[in-house]
Write an enzyme that holds these catalytic residues in place. Structure first.
Site, mmCIF file in Angstrom:
data_model
loop_
_atom_site.group_PDB
_atom_site.id
_atom_site.type_symbol
_atom_site.label_atom_id
_atom_site.label_comp_id
_atom_site.label_asym_id
_atom_site.label_seq_id
_atom_site.Cartn_x
_atom_site.Cartn_y
_atom_site.Cartn_z
ATOM 1 N N THR A 86 0.839 -1.183 0.000
ATOM 2 C CA THR A 86 0.000 0.000 0.000
ATOM 3 C C THR A 86 0.875 1.234 0.000
ATOM 4 O O THR A 86 2.103 1.147 -0.162
ATOM 5 C CB THR A 86 -1.030 -0.073 1.165
ATOM 6 O OG1 THR A 86 -1.937 1.019 1.020
ATOM 7 C CG2 THR A 86 -0.384 -0.014 2.538
ATOM 8 N N LYS A 90 3.513 1.231 -3.898
ATOM 9 C CA LYS A 90 3.002 0.514 -5.073
ATOM 10 C C LYS A 90 3.921 0.661 -6.291
ATOM 11 O O LYS A 90 3.965 -0.213 -7.147
ATOM 12 C CB LYS A 90 1.582 0.992 -5.409
ATOM 13 C CG LYS A 90 0.569 0.604 -4.310
ATOM 14 C CD LYS A 90 -0.849 1.024 -4.648
ATOM 15 C CE LYS A 90 -1.785 0.708 -3.493
ATOM 16 N NZ LYS A 90 -3.190 1.047 -3.785
HETATM 17 P P1 NAP Z 1 -3.213 10.143 -3.879
HETATM 18 O O1 NAP Z 1 -2.431 9.400 -4.890
HETATM 19 O O2 NAP Z 1 -2.500 10.963 -2.863
HETATM 20 O O3 NAP Z 1 -4.227 11.107 -4.698
HETATM 21 C C1 NAP Z 1 -4.998 12.073 -4.026
HETATM 22 C C2 NAP Z 1 -6.025 12.671 -4.996
HETATM 23 O O4 NAP Z 1 -6.852 13.583 -4.268
HETATM 24 C C3 NAP Z 1 -5.391 13.451 -6.140
HETATM 25 O O5 NAP Z 1 -6.210 13.350 -7.265
HETATM 26 C C4 NAP Z 1 -5.396 14.882 -5.578
HETATM 27 O O6 NAP Z 1 -5.400 15.886 -6.583
HETATM 28 C C5 NAP Z 1 -6.742 14.871 -4.872
HETATM 29 N N1 NAP Z 1 -6.819 15.910 -3.838
HETATM 30 C C6 NAP Z 1 -6.177 15.948 -2.657
HETATM 31 N N2 NAP Z 1 -6.499 17.079 -1.974
HETATM 32 C C7 NAP Z 1 -7.357 17.757 -2.780
HETATM 33 C C8 NAP Z 1 -8.038 19.017 -2.647
HETATM 34 N N3 NAP Z 1 -7.910 19.784 -1.558
HETATM 35 N N4 NAP Z 1 -8.855 19.400 -3.666
HETATM 36 C C9 NAP Z 1 -9.006 18.631 -4.764
HETATM 37 N N5 NAP Z 1 -8.379 17.434 -4.944
HETATM 38 C C10 NAP Z 1 -7.569 17.030 -3.960
HETATM 39 O O7 NAP Z 1 -4.154 9.175 -3.024
HETATM 40 P P2 NAP Z 1 -4.826 7.791 -3.507
HETATM 41 O O8 NAP Z 1 -4.001 6.658 -3.071
HETATM 42 O O9 NAP Z 1 -5.188 7.905 -4.939
HETATM 43 O O10 NAP Z 1 -6.145 7.765 -2.592
HETATM 44 C C11 NAP Z 1 -7.222 8.642 -2.837
HETATM 45 C C12 NAP Z 1 -8.432 8.231 -1.989
HETATM 46 O O11 NAP Z 1 -8.898 6.944 -2.380
HETATM 47 C C13 NAP Z 1 -8.112 8.142 -0.491
HETATM 48 O O12 NAP Z 1 -9.213 8.654 0.218
HETATM 49 C C14 NAP Z 1 -7.994 6.646 -0.256
HETATM 50 O O13 NAP Z 1 -8.335 6.286 1.066
HETATM 51 C C15 NAP Z 1 -9.032 6.106 -1.251
HETATM 52 N N6 NAP Z 1 -8.762 4.712 -1.649
HETATM 53 C C16 NAP Z 1 -9.702 3.774 -1.361
HETATM 54 C C17 NAP Z 1 -9.491 2.467 -1.739
HETATM 55 C C18 NAP Z 1 -10.536 1.435 -1.417
HETATM 56 O O14 NAP Z 1 -10.240 0.243 -1.523
HETATM 57 N N7 NAP Z 1 -11.721 1.827 -1.041
HETATM 58 C C19 NAP Z 1 -8.324 2.089 -2.428
HETATM 59 C C20 NAP Z 1 -7.376 3.099 -2.717
HETATM 60 C C21 NAP Z 1 -7.603 4.405 -2.319
HETATM 61 P P3 NAP Z 1 -3.994 16.459 -7.171
HETATM 62 O O15 NAP Z 1 -3.563 15.489 -8.215
HETATM 63 O O16 NAP Z 1 -4.366 17.790 -7.726
HETATM 64 O O17 NAP Z 1 -3.040 16.544 -6.020
#
Ligand code: NAP
Length: 316
Positions: A86, A90
């Site tokens: 995680t 990754k």
């Molecule tokens: P990540 O790679 O850090 O990506 C974060 C995303 O959120 C990016 O698109 C970022 O936009 C956006 N973001 C952050 N702050 C923001 C703000 N203030 N306004 C607008 N956009 C914002 O994280 P990730 O691993 O993809 O995870 C994202 C979410 O998915 C988390 O909540 C995680 O818990 C969830 N998730 C769930 C599962 C599941 O199995 N249910 C699996 C994986 C992830 P920018 O590109 O502009 O920074």
């Protein structure tokens, strides 16, 4: 069963002998992450192992990025079947594999590693996990839907967008705060949306600005809205999307599962839309990892109960 909340350090691994360790049963699977304490994976995998009569434990190991290769070869030597990876590992996982499947290669991320005949094999169950989750929650195949992804430029958003492209969804709208990331992703997906059906051209794939104006132009024409951004995890987060843009025909999937009812979900419910949170995606990506390791169907109901038991009921 051992303490599901315990997380181990790399140094702990060096003290273990094959098949013994400090546990009642030998550790055979793990999740690597940093931090990793919050991971609920042991809560679904340990009941699954028990249910299938497999002698072994699934444990959490905190692995700093720089120690990834060392940790991987250690668990391989210890006879583990494999590991999940995680945040933030990754990408390291992708590079450490001898063989990576096509989807994980495109996603640029591996979340499931298995050891097969001495080789390190990588795959990614996040995208397929979402597909199963949508089918379970809304009784519909994602390929029949017009999809909008909010947060398409993050790691999870990217995996889900690539999966949508591989599934050949009806159409895909990519939205991301940093629009350049969504544009880059769109250029990678262009070929998937150019097929020989004359009626289905490149306009099935769009990038829009994350603004009220941008969203207004597209949102009525989508069926499924996926929140893949991290917005909504905290009650102090800025609003993801204005409630008056949501419509009763929308299916709303928030990948966040804690809290179980984000503002997006509450807004969706209040206007009569169907909603679901990310617990089902977590469950199904875990089930797919289990199937990869053991080449047998995962006991999904047992895994679901493990997750539900782990999540404290919230007072809304
Ligand atoms: P990540 O790679 O850090 O990506 C974060 C995303 O959120 C990016 O698109 C970022 O936009 C956006 N973001 C952050 N702050 C923001 C703000 N203030 N306004 C607008 N956009 C914002 O994280 P990730 O691993 O993809 O995870 C994202 C979410 O998915 C988390 O909540 C995680 O818990 C969830 N998730 C769930 C599962 C599941 O199995 N249910 C699996 C994986 C992830 P920018 O590109 O502009 O920074």
């Amino acid at each position: 069963m051992n303490n599901l909340n315990k997380s181990y350090e790399l140094e702990d691994l060096s003290k273990w002998n094959e098949g013994s360790g400090t546990e009642q049963r030998p550790a055979i699977l793990s999740v690597f992450g940093d931090p990793v304490k919050h991971s609920l994976s042991p809560n679904m995998h340990n009941p699954a192992l028990q249910n299938c009569g497999i002698d072994g434990e699934y444990i959490k190991i905190r692995v700093p990025e720089d120690n990834f290769t060392q940790a991987l070869s250690k668990i391989k030597d210890l006879g583990f079947h494999g590991t999940n990876c995680t945040i933030p590992l990754k990408f390291e996982a992708l590079n450490a594999c001898d063989h990576v499947d096509h989807a994980a290669k495109r996603m640029g991320a591996v979340n499931t590693i298995s050891f097969e005949n001495g080789k390190v094999i990588g795959s990614n169950s996040d995208g397929p996990g979402l597909v199963r989750a949508i089918r379970e929650e809304f009784s519909i195949d994602i390929r029949d839907l017009r999809v909008m992804i909010l947060g398409a430029g993050g790691g999870a958003g990217r995996a889900v967008a690539i999966q949508c492209a591989m599934e050949k969804v009806e159409s895909l709208v990519l939205v991301n705060r940093t629009i350049e990331k969504a544009k880059q992703l769109s250029s990678e997906l262009e070929n998937d949306f150019m097929d020989d059906n004359i009626h289905k051209g490149p306009s099935r794939l769009k990038v829009i600005e994350w603004s009220k104006l941008g969203l207004t132009t597209e949102i009525s024409d989508v069926d499924l809205i996926i929140n893949a951004s991290s917005l909504g995890m905290s009650s102090s987060d800025p609003e993801l999307i204005s409630q008056n843009l949501l419509e009763p025909h929308h299916l709303i999937y928030d990948m966040i599962y804690s809290p179980s009812k984000t503002k997006l979900i509450r807004d969706g419910i209040s206007i009569g839309a169907r909603t679901a949170n990310g617990l089902s995606m977590l469950l199904h990506q875990g089930a797919i990892s289990f199937e990869t390791w053991f080449n047998q169907e995962a006991p999904v109901e047992v895994m679901k109960k493990g997750l539900e038991d782990a999540i404290q009921p919230e007072i809304n």
